[in-house]
Design a protein around this motif. Structure first.
Motif, PDB file in Angstrom:
ATOM      1  N   ILE A  75       5.623  -4.476 -35.249  1.00  0.00           N
ATOM      2  CA  ILE A  75       4.377  -3.749 -35.060  1.00  0.00           C
ATOM      3  C   ILE A  75       3.188  -4.206 -35.994  1.00  0.00           C
ATOM      4  N   CYS A  76       3.585  -4.532 -37.315  1.00  0.00           N
ATOM      5  CA  CYS A  76       2.718  -5.142 -38.288  1.00  0.00           C
ATOM      6  C   CYS A  76       1.792  -6.326 -37.719  1.00  0.00           C
ATOM      7  N   THR A  77       2.855  -7.146 -37.148  1.00  0.00           N
ATOM      8  CA  THR A  77       2.283  -8.464 -36.509  1.00  0.00           C
ATOM      9  C   THR A  77       1.555  -8.668 -35.456  1.00  0.00           C
ATOM     10  N   THR A  78       1.963  -7.661 -34.622  1.00  0.00           N
ATOM     11  CA  THR A  78       1.137  -7.769 -33.407  1.00  0.00           C
ATOM     12  C   THR A  78      -0.190  -6.842 -33.548  1.00  0.00           C
ATOM     13  N   CYS A  79      -0.142  -6.017 -34.469  1.00  0.00           N
ATOM     14  CA  CYS A  79      -1.679  -5.285 -34.726  1.00  0.00           C
ATOM     15  C   CYS A  79      -2.610  -6.216 -35.323  1.00  0.00           C
ATOM     16  N   TYR A  80      -1.694  -6.889 -36.495  1.00  0.00           N
ATOM     17  CA  TYR A  80      -2.608  -7.771 -37.498  1.00  0.00           C
ATOM     18  C   TYR A  80      -2.160  -9.031 -37.454  1.00  0.00           C
ATOM     19  N   PRO A  81      -2.089  -9.889 -36.301  1.00  0.00           N
ATOM     20  CA  PRO A  81      -1.578 -11.387 -36.268  1.00  0.00           C
ATOM     21  C   PRO A  81      -2.398 -12.148 -37.353  1.00  0.00           C
ATOM     22  N   ALA A  82      -3.531 -11.937 -37.656  1.00  0.00           N
ATOM     23  CA  ALA A  82      -4.407 -12.707 -38.648  1.00  0.00           C
ATOM     24  C   ALA A  82      -4.214 -12.449 -39.891  1.00  0.00           C
TER      25      ALA A  82
END
Length: 222
Positions: free
Chosen positions: A205-212
């Motif tokens: 979820i963290c990497t999907t919401c904030y890929p940058a």
């Protein structure tokens, strides 16, 4: 190609849908058989794991499993039964006292009322919220340390404190989803996004919401 973080509403929609896929069923992690046993179990869970509470409560219910009987049990006996949960001196006094109050003021029943619950010894806003939502089915969004941490990592709150986090989450998610979401976020936090296991750049979820996002997300403690 530039990688973009999701906008807030996109994050809210994605989180809600993903948690529903991962946790379609949300059994209450604390073993209980009525509103009173849930109230006591939640009180015991302060600074203690749910697993430990579930190991301790059967011994406590052997002493007494209702307010009338519990009010008669000496504090020392309650303390002995709940010792593994930690904070046993304060918790044992609170359990006996709140049992007395339930008998004297509420005919031995747990009040289905947030304000009344919050006046009971050892019962704070979070405990009262859990009882209102899980015992009585009223919409509530109890915020514990897992939820406070994840809400910040997912950009749903500025996270100044649990009060602010609760307000922000209630504003973002539909009321009829609060009771289930509260548990879904806790389950996800324990499984994938723990304090040490993820820093805002690891879990799905963290990497999907904030890929940058390149650096760990600093989280304000509750």
């Amino acid at each position: 190609m530039m990688v973009k973080n999701l906008l807030k509403q996109e994050r809210v929609d994605y989180i809600q849908n993903r948690l529903e896929e991962l946790y379609p069923e949300t059994p209450v992690p604390l073993d209980h058989f009525d509103a009173y046993s849930l109230l006591i179990a939640v009180l015991l869970s302060a600074q203690c794991t749910d697993e430990r509470v579930n190991q301790v409560t059967p011994g406590l219910w052997k002493l007494a499993d209702n307010p009338h009987d519990m009010a008669q049990v000496p504090v020392e006996k309650i303390r002995e039964a709940i010792r593994p949960c930690g904070l046993s001196p304060q918790k044992s006094k609170a359990i006996q006292k709140l049992s007395e109050i339930l008998v004297n003021q509420y005919h031995g029943k747990v009040p289905e009322n947030m304000a009344a619950l919050e006046t009971l010894p050892g019962v704070g806003h979070k405990t009262a919220s859990v009882v209102m939502s899980q015992a009585f089915g009223h919409p509530a969004f109890p915020v514990d340390t897992h939820i406070h941490r994840l809400a910040q990592r997912w950009g749903l709150t500025s996270g100044k404190n649990v009060v602010q986090t609760e307000k922000d989450l209630k504003r973002l998610f539909p009321e009829d989803k609060w009771n289930k979401l509260h548990l879904q976020i806790i389950f996800y936090g324990r499984e994938f996004c723990s304090a040490r296991g993820c820093d805002g750049t690891v879990c799905e979820i963290c990497t999907t919401c904030y890929p940058a996002r390149k650096n760990p997300k600093k989280v304000k403690k509750a």
